[in-house]
Design a protein around this motif. Structure first.
Motif, short mmCIF file in Angstrom:
data_model
loop_
_atom_site.label_atom_id
_atom_site.label_comp_id
_atom_site.label_asym_id
_atom_site.label_seq_id
_atom_site.Cartn_x
_atom_site.Cartn_y
_atom_site.Cartn_z
N CYS A 50 54.55 35.57 44.69
CA CYS A 50 54.04 34.97 45.93
C CYS A 50 52.56 34.60 45.80
O CYS A 50 52.15 33.52 46.23
N ALA A 51 51.78 35.47 45.19
CA ALA A 51 50.36 35.18 44.99
C ALA A 51 50.19 33.93 44.11
O ALA A 51 49.32 33.09 44.39
N GLN A 52 51.01 33.81 43.07
CA GLN A 52 50.97 32.63 42.20
C GLN A 52 51.31 31.37 43.00
O GLN A 52 50.63 30.35 42.88
N SER A 95 50.44 32.75 30.25
CA SER A 95 49.52 33.33 31.24
C SER A 95 49.80 34.81 31.51
O SER A 95 50.87 35.33 31.19
N LEU A 96 48.84 35.45 32.12
CA LEU A 96 48.99 36.85 32.51
C LEU A 96 50.13 37.03 33.51
O LEU A 96 50.91 37.97 33.40
N ILE A 97 50.26 36.11 34.47
CA ILE A 97 51.33 36.24 35.48
C ILE A 97 52.69 36.21 34.79
O ILE A 97 53.59 36.97 35.15
N TRP A 98 52.85 35.38 33.77
CA TRP A 98 54.12 35.31 33.05
C TRP A 98 54.40 36.64 32.35
O TRP A 98 55.52 37.13 32.37
N GLN A 99 53.39 37.22 31.73
CA GLN A 99 53.56 38.50 31.04
C GLN A 99 53.93 39.60 32.04
O GLN A 99 54.79 40.44 31.76
N ILE A 100 53.28 39.60 33.19
CA ILE A 100 53.58 40.60 34.22
C ILE A 100 55.01 40.46 34.69
O ILE A 100 55.77 41.43 34.75
N LEU A 101 55.40 39.24 35.06
CA LEU A 101 56.76 39.01 35.57
C LEU A 101 57.82 39.31 34.51
O LEU A 101 58.87 39.86 34.83
N ASN A 102 57.54 38.99 33.26
CA ASN A 102 58.47 39.30 32.18
C ASN A 102 58.61 40.80 31.97
O ASN A 102 59.67 41.28 31.59
N GLY A 103 57.53 41.54 32.18
CA GLY A 103 57.58 42.99 32.03
C GLY A 103 58.29 43.70 33.17
O GLY A 103 58.86 44.77 32.98
#
Length: 131
Positions: A50-52, A95-103
């Motif tokens: 949502c923030a993204q 991006s960092l958001i992608w890494q977070i969501l993938n984790g």
């Protein structure tokens, strides 16, 4: 999008309404008897998605959350009614958001829903241990 059993919530596309989206996500996950860690992972992933969308999803008036639960997984779609030219944003997969969501989820994706920017998150259901 839109199946029987879906839970859909639409809120104003403003950061001060994200607590509603987080609460609905956590409540639905808890009712599905997910473990505490899985509930938190999903709640955080939805918050980040949502923030993204609020930062890169173009000017929007609404943010919509749709949760589709099943026996094996929970699928979450968040989207705005924002108008953007390019979606997903360039370089998002590094991006960092992608890494977070993938984790936190399995197979996150940036997609368009009826031409509007959105993200799909999937969390495999791991039931909480009984007493």
């Amino acid at each position: 999008m839109g199946h029987e059993g879906d839970i859909t919530v639409t809120v104003p596309a403003r950061p001060d309404f994200l607590h509603v989206v987080r609460s609905v996500t956590a409540s639905v996950a808890a009712r599905l008897d997910l473990g505490y860690d899985d509930i938190e992972d999903l709640r955080i992933a939805v918050d980040e998605a949502c923030a993204q969308l609020l930062s890169d999803g173009g000017p929007a008036s609404q943010l919509t959350l749709t949760i589709t639960p099943s026996e094996a997984r929970v699928e979450v779609v968040v989207c705005t009614d924002g108008d953007v030219g390019e979606w997903p944003p360039p370089g998002v997969e590094g991006s960092l958001i992608w890494q977070i969501l993938n984790g936190l989820t399995e197979g996150p994706s940036f997609e368009r829903f009826d031409g509007k920017p959105g993200m799909r998150l999937v969390k495999t259901v791991t039931r909480a241990a009984g007493p």
